[in-house]
Write an enzyme that holds these catalytic residues in place. Structure first.
Site, PDB file in Angstrom:
ATOM      1  N   SER A  50       0.846  -1.204   0.000  1.00 39.75           N
ATOM      2  CA  SER A  50       0.000   0.000   0.000  1.00 39.75           C
ATOM      3  C   SER A  50       0.875   1.245   0.000  1.00 39.75           C
ATOM      4  CB  SER A  50      -0.871   0.023   1.261  1.00 39.75           C
ATOM      5  OG  SER A  50      -1.338   1.348   1.479  1.00 39.75           O
ATOM      6  N   HIS A  58      -1.329  -1.280  -4.208  1.00 37.98           N
ATOM      7  CA  HIS A  58      -2.585  -0.934  -3.509  1.00 37.98           C
ATOM      8  C   HIS A  58      -2.590   0.560  -3.236  1.00 37.98           C
ATOM      9  CE1 HIS A  58      -6.065  -1.952  -0.930  1.00 37.98           C
ATOM     10  NE2 HIS A  58      -5.585  -1.094  -0.065  1.00 37.98           N
ATOM     11  N   ASP A  91      -4.528   3.645  -1.582  1.00 36.29           N
ATOM     12  CA  ASP A  91      -5.543   3.962  -0.559  1.00 36.29           C
ATOM     13  C   ASP A  91      -6.046   5.390  -0.685  1.00 36.29           C
ATOM     14  OD1 ASP A  91      -3.840   1.862   1.746  1.00 36.29           O
ATOM     15  OD2 ASP A  91      -5.891   1.614   1.002  1.00 36.29           O
ATOM     16  N   MET A  97      -8.502   8.272   0.487  1.00 37.17           N
ATOM     17  CA  MET A  97      -9.252   8.619   1.701  1.00 37.17           C
ATOM     18  C   MET A  97      -9.757  10.060   1.596  1.00 37.17           C
ATOM     19  SD  MET A  97      -6.792   7.007   4.608  1.00 37.17           S
ATOM     20  CE  MET A  97      -6.166   5.339   4.448  1.00 37.17           C
ATOM     21  N   HIS A 145      -8.407   1.383  -3.619  1.00 35.07           N
ATOM     22  CA  HIS A 145      -9.280   1.141  -2.465  1.00 35.07           C
ATOM     23  C   HIS A 145      -9.914   2.479  -2.079  1.00 35.07           C
ATOM     24  CE1 HIS A 145      -9.409  -0.097   2.100  1.00 35.07           C
ATOM     25  NE2 HIS A 145     -10.611   0.049   1.573  1.00 35.07           N
ATOM     26  N   MET A 159     -11.847   4.672   0.199  1.00 35.25           N
ATOM     27  CA  MET A 159     -12.391   4.897   1.536  1.00 35.25           C
ATOM     28  C   MET A 159     -13.007   6.288   1.519  1.00 35.25           C
ATOM     29  SD  MET A 159      -9.265   3.124   3.570  1.00 35.25           S
ATOM     30  CE  MET A 159      -8.206   3.327   2.133  1.00 35.25           C
ATOM     31  N   MET A 206     -11.183  -5.868   5.713  1.00 37.91           N
ATOM     32  CA  MET A 206     -10.369  -4.961   6.517  1.00 37.91           C
ATOM     33  C   MET A 206     -10.030  -5.616   7.841  1.00 37.91           C
ATOM     34  SD  MET A 206      -9.948  -2.351   4.623  1.00 37.91           S
ATOM     35  CE  MET A 206      -9.037  -1.426   5.849  1.00 37.91           C
ATOM     36  N   ASP A 265      -6.556  -6.551   4.268  1.00 38.93           N
ATOM     37  CA  ASP A 265      -6.036  -5.186   4.266  1.00 38.93           C
ATOM     38  C   ASP A 265      -5.933  -4.625   5.684  1.00 38.93           C
ATOM     39  OD1 ASP A 265      -7.040  -2.098   2.534  1.00 38.93           O
ATOM     40  OD2 ASP A 265      -5.193  -2.739   3.509  1.00 38.93           O
TER      41      ASP A 265
HETATM   42  C1  DX5 Z   1      -5.953   1.400   5.950  1.00 41.98           C
HETATM   43  C2  DX5 Z   1      -5.612   1.030   4.506  1.00 41.98           C
HETATM   44  C3  DX5 Z   1      -4.600  -0.085   4.455  1.00 41.98           C
HETATM   45  C4  DX5 Z   1      -3.286   0.324   5.117  1.00 41.98           C
HETATM   46  C5  DX5 Z   1      -2.422  -0.890   5.334  1.00 41.98           C
HETATM   47  O1  DX5 Z   1      -7.079   2.223   5.955  1.00 41.98           O
HETATM   48  O2  DX5 Z   1      -6.756   0.612   3.805  1.00 41.98           O
HETATM   49  O3  DX5 Z   1      -4.359  -0.450   3.093  1.00 41.98           O
HETATM   50  O4  DX5 Z   1      -2.596   1.229   4.283  1.00 41.98           O
HETATM   51  O5  DX5 Z   1      -1.296  -0.471   6.035  1.00 41.98           O
HETATM   52  P1  DX5 Z   1      -0.583  -1.472   7.052  1.00 41.98           P
HETATM   53  O6  DX5 Z   1      -0.183  -2.666   6.202  1.00 41.98           O
HETATM   54  O7  DX5 Z   1       0.593  -0.694   7.568  1.00 41.98           O
HETATM   55  O8  DX5 Z   1      -1.587  -1.837   8.102  1.00 41.98           O
HETATM   56 ZN    ZN Z   2      -6.362  -0.245   1.729  1.00 38.58          ZN
END
Ligand code: DX5
Ligand code: ZN
Length: 224
Positions: free
Chosen positions: A12, A37, A39, A41, A70, A72, A141, A176
């Site tokens: 990620s 990946h 992320d 947000m 992903h 969010m 998750m 994840d």
């Molecule tokens: C959290 C993200 C994950 C996160 C994973 O909201 O969706 O993808 O970046 O990071 P680690 O592997 O450090 O938990």
């Molecule tokens: Zn993620």
């Protein structure tokens, strides 16, 4: 892209150097990452803000393989076209992001991307009952979304239940959050085939020292 259930490591970029996303994507792929990946947000669905479609568009040329986006964010639907146009291979939406997950998954597939659905730790597997034939990926998750480096929430039972629900459908199970060489084996044993790892891959490395990324990726692979 033919479907196979061999285990894939998907670092990620939430844990990457935000001033060097393009170089970081190239580095993790060169060091053995299978997917990247991404992320996204919005500071509304989760208590953090990262980046949007323009960043995805900017990093796309630096990713040879799968760009796994992903989302969010809430709402999701107004932004699907932009992420698809940015080159996302998978677009994953949270079932908790609004009342119309069925319409969202239809819209993701209509955009040309593969559709993923994500479940927060507090959401039961039964939330997938009505959408199993609309997705190419289920993201489980194992942390409450928003940040990297959090502690793994053990949900192997939920993963196994989802693996059972999937049957022989060509649907990936992605884990994840908090994936490390310690937590990865239980996830794969329960049926997962895509392991997202942010801090476990990026820790100790940099674009100037990418070999550490390779060591960290191999540590996860060797553990499973
Ligand atoms: C959290 C993200 C994950 C996160 C994973 O909201 O969706 O993808 O970046 O990071 P680690 O592997 O450090 O938990
Ligand atoms: Zn993620």
């Amino acid at each position: 892209m033919t479907f196979d259930r061999s285990v894939k490591i998907a670092p990620s970029i939430l844990s990457a150097d935000f001033a060097n996303f393009g170089k970081e994507c190239e580095a993790i792929e060169a060091q053995g990452a299978d997917w990247v990946h991404v992320d996204v947000m919005d500071g509304h669905f989760v208590p953090n803000i990262t980046f949007g479609p323009d960043t995805c568009k900017a990093i796309r040329p630096h990713i040879k393989g799968v760009m796994d986006v992903h989302l969010m964010i809430a709402p999701v639907d107004p932004f699907i076209e932009a992420f698809a146009a940015a080159g996302a291979d998978f677009i994953t939406a949270h079932v908790e992001a609004g009342p119309h997950i069925h319409r969202t998954l239809q819209a993701i597939r209509a955009s040309g991307a593969k559709a993923g659905v994500a479940l927060n730790p507090g959401t039961p597997a039964s939330a997938l009952d009505s959408v199993m034939d609309m997705v190419d990926l289920v993201c489980v998750m194992t942390v409450n979304p928003g940040f990297g480096g959090q502690k793994f929430i053990p949900l192997e039972g939920k993963i196994a239940a989802i693996r059972e629900m999937i049957g022989d459908r060509e649907i990936h199970i992605e884990i994840d959050g908090g994936v490390t060489p310690v937590t990865a084996p239980g996830c794969v044993g329960a049926g997962a085939d895509v392991l997202v790892a942010g801090s476990a891959v990026f820790k100790g490395g940099s674009v100037d020292n990418p070999e550490v990324y390779g060591e960290n990726i191999r540590a996860i692979r060797n553990a499973i």
